[in-house]
Motif scaffolding. Structure first.
Motif, mmCIF file in Angstrom:
data_model
loop_
_atom_site.group_PDB
_atom_site.id
_atom_site.type_symbol
_atom_site.label_atom_id
_atom_site.label_comp_id
_atom_site.label_asym_id
_atom_site.label_seq_id
_atom_site.Cartn_x
_atom_site.Cartn_y
_atom_site.Cartn_z
ATOM 1 N N LEU A 15 0.821 -1.213 0.000
ATOM 2 C CA LEU A 15 0.000 0.000 0.000
ATOM 3 C C LEU A 15 0.855 1.263 0.000
ATOM 4 O O LEU A 15 0.304 2.368 -0.092
ATOM 5 N N LEU A 16 2.168 1.110 0.096
ATOM 6 C CA LEU A 16 3.045 2.275 0.044
ATOM 7 C C LEU A 16 3.229 2.654 -1.422
ATOM 8 O O LEU A 16 4.274 2.443 -2.034
ATOM 9 N N VAL A 133 4.099 -1.158 -8.601
ATOM 10 C CA VAL A 133 5.369 -1.130 -7.868
ATOM 11 C C VAL A 133 6.199 0.118 -8.146
ATOM 12 O O VAL A 133 7.240 0.330 -7.514
ATOM 13 N N GLU A 134 5.762 0.959 -9.074
ATOM 14 C CA GLU A 134 6.558 2.132 -9.460
ATOM 15 C C GLU A 134 6.959 3.004 -8.281
ATOM 16 O O GLU A 134 8.135 3.349 -8.100
ATOM 17 N N LEU A 138 10.891 3.702 -6.962
ATOM 18 C CA LEU A 138 11.515 5.024 -7.087
ATOM 19 C C LEU A 138 11.950 5.550 -5.733
ATOM 20 O O LEU A 138 13.034 6.133 -5.590
ATOM 21 N N ASN A 139 11.125 5.360 -4.712
ATOM 22 C CA ASN A 139 11.465 5.818 -3.372
ATOM 23 C C ASN A 139 12.768 5.182 -2.895
ATOM 24 O O ASN A 139 13.669 5.866 -2.395
ATOM 25 N N ILE A 140 12.876 3.879 -3.067
ATOM 26 C CA ILE A 140 14.056 3.149 -2.581
ATOM 27 C C ILE A 140 15.303 3.506 -3.383
ATOM 28 O O ILE A 140 16.360 3.846 -2.816
ATOM 29 N N LEU A 141 15.206 3.439 -4.701
ATOM 30 C CA LEU A 141 16.390 3.606 -5.550
ATOM 31 C C LEU A 141 16.830 5.059 -5.666
ATOM 32 O O LEU A 141 18.031 5.343 -5.689
ATOM 33 N N ALA A 176 14.341 6.130 6.197
ATOM 34 C CA ALA A 176 15.373 6.783 5.390
ATOM 35 C C ALA A 176 16.723 6.741 6.090
ATOM 36 O O ALA A 176 17.761 6.635 5.435
ATOM 37 N N SER A 177 16.722 6.813 7.409
ATOM 38 C CA SER A 177 18.002 6.781 8.127
ATOM 39 C C SER A 177 18.696 5.439 7.946
ATOM 40 O O SER A 177 19.922 5.373 7.853
#
Length: 459
Positions: A15-16, A133-134, A138-141, A176-177
């Motif tokens: 859901l993220l 999954v887009e 994108l958030n991770i990479l 993020a940390s």
């Protein structure tokens, strides 16, 4: 659940995503095209200003996400309760309930240097899966690649000095940390102060002390020196932060104690003031004691300090590592049901078809990159960068260790000419577009023009 509870577990990641990923997936199901094979590529259109290269990072977490991708009955009920999906077919909920990621993934290995318009990851999967999954990919990479690139630049400038990641308190959230600590270690940092990240990564956390301890113990037990002694009772020889009051005076007293008591001292840390003059003075007082510097440092400040003759052995880097100009990564459809497609918007046009990056190295130095189609073969001196990672949702090979990624990042960085590696006015690389890709692009453009014209006539 209280409205302040914004926790995140591995089950939450499905859901993220942005709402439109789910609404588009529902539309695909309704139109009967959800299972059509689609290929999306993730790349950046441009590097952040002042960057000559980018270090690809975050693949391990992206693959973990894809392997765990699923929707629970509670998540589906929550989506239904929004009322947004009232008109979607029941089949959509069946797709979500039984859905897993069943596609293929091609990616550039973590730690590899890449440039603008070069895909670092490609998803080949049923359209609804590839679409949803887009956002998370994108958030991770994007974030890990940003941190890894900045860390690599700092490692390059710092030379043999120790680099410590101190950015947890300034990172954009708890998750993020952890990403920042991992990316920094994978791109050449020596340690992180983030205890959770270090333990999860099989590393030993590293840190010093804060001014609060010195002030508290000095106020309650008498003096700054007694604060230092108290800390050493529990952590013998630990690094001492000596600039709470007067760094030079503290160093003078420590030097006296070292002569009288044979004081064991791992290092001293400076967090403020003129780091050049203070470090030079302290080096004379404590010639065998390493000096750690911190306080809004980045590659430019490290370069300035070194040029000015600062006597600093280690740098603790936080804010300017974990924040800053973003990586402008995008995720674009390049093929659907075997049909190459492209975006033609002014300033945002993309290249169609599934692609490969062919890297030209000679004598260990980068000579250039060629962007071609996946069906092309490398020429002499070229090596393809995108490698198969998942096949039908299953790993093709085990994940790389942090040490392997760090070695790859260092090796990849050292293939770059100085004009690309430098931090002041660096040059970059624009990949050569292969003849086959150029031809396909022109053909898809012509087809798009015909379809647009037919639509206008039909209207």
């Amino acid at each position: 659940m209280p409205d302040t509870a914004l926790s995140l577990t591995s089950q939450d990641y499905s859901l993220l995503t942005d709402l439109y990923q789910l609404t588009m997936a529902a539309c695909y199901v309704g139109e009967g095209i959800a299972e059509k094979r689609a290929s999306f590529e993730l790349f950046t259109r441009r590097l952040p200003e002042g960057f000559g290269y980018m270090v690809a990072m975050g693949l391990a977490q992206a693959i973990d996400y894809l392997e765990q991708f699923s929707f629970t009955s509670e998540q589906i009920a929550a989506l239904q309760a929004t009322g947004i999906f009232a008109n979607v077919p029941d089949r959509f909920w069946e797709v979500l309930a039984s859905g897993r990621f069943t596609g293929d993934v091609w990616a550039v290995p973590e730690g590899t240097v890449v440039f603008a318009n070069e895909p670092i990851l490609r998803i080949e999967a049923p359209l609804w899966q590839a679409q949803i999954v887009e956002t998370c990919l994108l958030n991770i990479l994007n974030y890990q690649s940003l941190i890894a690139t900045k860390a690599a630049r700092m490692r390059d400038i710092a030379g043999s000095a120790t680099l410590l990641e101190f950015g947890t308190r300034r990172a954009f959230g708890p998750q993020a940390s952890l990403f920042a600590a991992r990316a920094a270690l994978a791109a050449g940092f020596d340690a992180t102060s983030n205890v959770l990240a270090a333990i999860q990564l099989g590393q030993k956390p590293s840190g010093t002390m804060a001014h609060a301890l010195v002030m508290a113990l000095a106020a309650l037990e008498g003096t700054e020196d007694e604060a230092f002694q108290a800390f050493h009772r529990y952590f013998p020889g630990a690094t001492l932060l000596i600039d709470t009051y007067d760094a030079i005076a503290a160093a003078e007293r420590l030097a006296d104690r070292a002569q009288q008591e044979k004081l064991s001292l791992r290092a001293v840390r400076l967090d403020s003031g003129d780091l050049v003059s203070q470090s030079q003075h302290i080096r004379q007082l404590l010639p065998n004691t390493p000096i750690v510097a911190s306080g809004d440092l980045d590659e430019f400040e490290i370069d300035r300090l070194q040029t000015a003759g600062a006597q600093i052995d280690s740098y603790g880097i936080g804010t300017k590592l974990v924040t800053g100009k973003p990586i402008n990564g995008v995720y674009k459809l390049v093929e659907i049901d075997g049909i190459p497609v492209m975006k033609a918007s002014e300033g945002k046009a993309t290249y169609p078809g599934r692609k490969q990056i062919f890297r030209h190295l000679e004598a260990g130095e980068l000579k250039g990159d060629r962007l071609g189609l996946i069906t092309e073969s490398p020429s002499r001196h070229e090596q393809p960068l995108l490698q198969p990672i998942l096949k039908q949702g299953q790993r093709s090979a085990p994940a790389d260790s942090l040490e392997t990624i760090a070695d790859r990042a260092l090796t990849s960085l050292h293939t770059l000419p100085d004009r690309i590696r430098r931090i002041h006015d660096p040059e970059s690389v624009s990949p050569e577009i292969s003849v086959e890709l150029e031809r396909l692009t022109e053909a898809v453009k012509r087809q798009g023009s015909r379809e647009q014209g037919a639509g206008e006539r039909g209207g």
